[in-house]
Design an enzyme around this catalytic site. Structure first.
Site, mmCIF file in Angstrom:
data_model
loop_
_atom_site.group_PDB
_atom_site.id
_atom_site.type_symbol
_atom_site.label_atom_id
_atom_site.label_comp_id
_atom_site.label_asym_id
_atom_site.label_seq_id
_atom_site.Cartn_x
_atom_site.Cartn_y
_atom_site.Cartn_z
ATOM 1 N N GLU A 190 4.064 2.425 -7.048
ATOM 2 C CA GLU A 190 4.613 2.243 -5.696
ATOM 3 C C GLU A 190 6.043 1.713 -5.684
ATOM 4 O O GLU A 190 6.705 1.715 -4.644
ATOM 5 C CB GLU A 190 3.721 1.268 -4.904
ATOM 6 C CG GLU A 190 4.010 -0.214 -5.087
ATOM 7 C CD GLU A 190 3.743 -0.795 -6.467
ATOM 8 O OE1 GLU A 190 4.011 -1.994 -6.655
ATOM 9 O OE2 GLU A 190 3.272 -0.084 -7.369
ATOM 10 N N HIS A 228 3.306 0.179 -11.943
ATOM 11 C CA HIS A 228 3.625 0.112 -10.507
ATOM 12 C C HIS A 228 4.075 1.482 -9.987
ATOM 13 O O HIS A 228 5.275 1.745 -9.863
ATOM 14 C CB HIS A 228 4.738 -0.905 -10.263
ATOM 15 C CG HIS A 228 4.305 -2.326 -10.347
ATOM 16 N ND1 HIS A 228 3.720 -2.996 -9.288
ATOM 17 C CD2 HIS A 228 4.369 -3.203 -11.371
ATOM 18 C CE1 HIS A 228 3.443 -4.237 -9.660
ATOM 19 N NE2 HIS A 228 3.820 -4.386 -10.919
ATOM 20 N N CYS A 285 -1.453 -3.136 -11.011
ATOM 21 C CA CYS A 285 -0.991 -4.277 -11.802
ATOM 22 C C CYS A 285 -1.931 -5.472 -11.624
ATOM 23 O O CYS A 285 -3.042 -5.459 -12.143
ATOM 24 C CB CYS A 285 0.462 -4.598 -11.500
ATOM 25 S SG CYS A 285 1.240 -5.615 -12.789
#
Length: 232
Positions: A180, A178, A87
């Site tokens: 994660e 994202h 990002c």
């Protein structure tokens, strides 16, 4: 264990799922928190991961460590150190390597969105580890990568913003989304927004519903990046 330098821009945008996934794959994460006064290192260790955050990638006045972060990413890409930008991290890498990031003209991209693989993803060291696409991934960004660095290989696209992932050189990757982020992390972001509470509840519910799929999709991605770090 191999050491991965992680640049964290804010406490609310940490490693999430990646903490356990990377450690399980034999990579130790050395988290640098410049928002707490910790200096951005001159060099990465065996690899570099730059996380997301609320900053715009050009806001050097508001976030004084961004120039040093961009410089570190440029050096890492140039020297072939395994590098991943997520990002904001992807946007910083884009600017550092000669591309363009601007305020997105299609508005906020948020929630569990669809990511479409491009043909080049089939032979990519990271994206080839994923199950068959399209994939879902957590999104939360206003800014967009509008022009990629020279030589970038686009790997994934989306309906709202076309530049969702690319590789630069042999061992550097940028992803606008994202991989994660857990449902809990996403809810912490929406919980501080000024969006309509009903919309927030719907977005949070959709990400919670998608969480098993998100884990199954992006864990192999993190492990494939860990394998690149382990080559150093």
């Amino acid at each position: 264990m191999h050491e991965l330098i992680v640049i964290e821009h804010e406490a609310e945008a940490g490693l999430g799922f990646f903490a356990g996934w990377l450690e399980g794959a034999g990579v130790r994460c050395e988290v640098v928190r410049p928002y707490k006064g910790e200096p951005v290192p001159e060099r990465a260790g065996d690899g570099l991961l730059v996380l997301g955050g609320a900053a715009s990638a050009w806001d050097d006045e508001g976030y004084g460590w961004l120039p040093a972060t961009r410089a570190l990413m440029a050096r890492s890409v140039e020297s072939g150190v395994p590098t991943l930008g997520i990002c904001l991290g992807a946007q910083l890498m884009t600017i550092a390597c000669g591309g363009t990031v601007e305020r997105g003209t299609a508005g906020l991209e948020i929630g569990a969105g669809a990511i479409e693989p491009l043909p080049e993803a089939a032979d990519d060291p990271l994206f080839s580890a994923l199950p068959a696409g399209p994939w879902r991934a957590v999104q939360y960004h206003y800014d967009a990568m509008t022009a990629l660095p020279a030589g970038a290989v686009r790997l994934a696209t989306g309906s709202q913003y076309p530049n969702q992932a690319y590789r630069l050189g042999e061992r550097a990757w940028a992803v606008q989304f994202h991989p994660e982020a857990s449902a809990g992390i996403f809810a912490s972001w929406t919980g501080t927004s000024d969006m309509d509470p009903l919309r927030v509840a719907d977005l949070d519910a959709r990400v919670r519903e998608a969480e098993p799929e998100l884990e199954a999709t992006w864990r192999p991605f993190a492990e494939a990046f860990a394998a690149q770090v382990a080559m150093e």
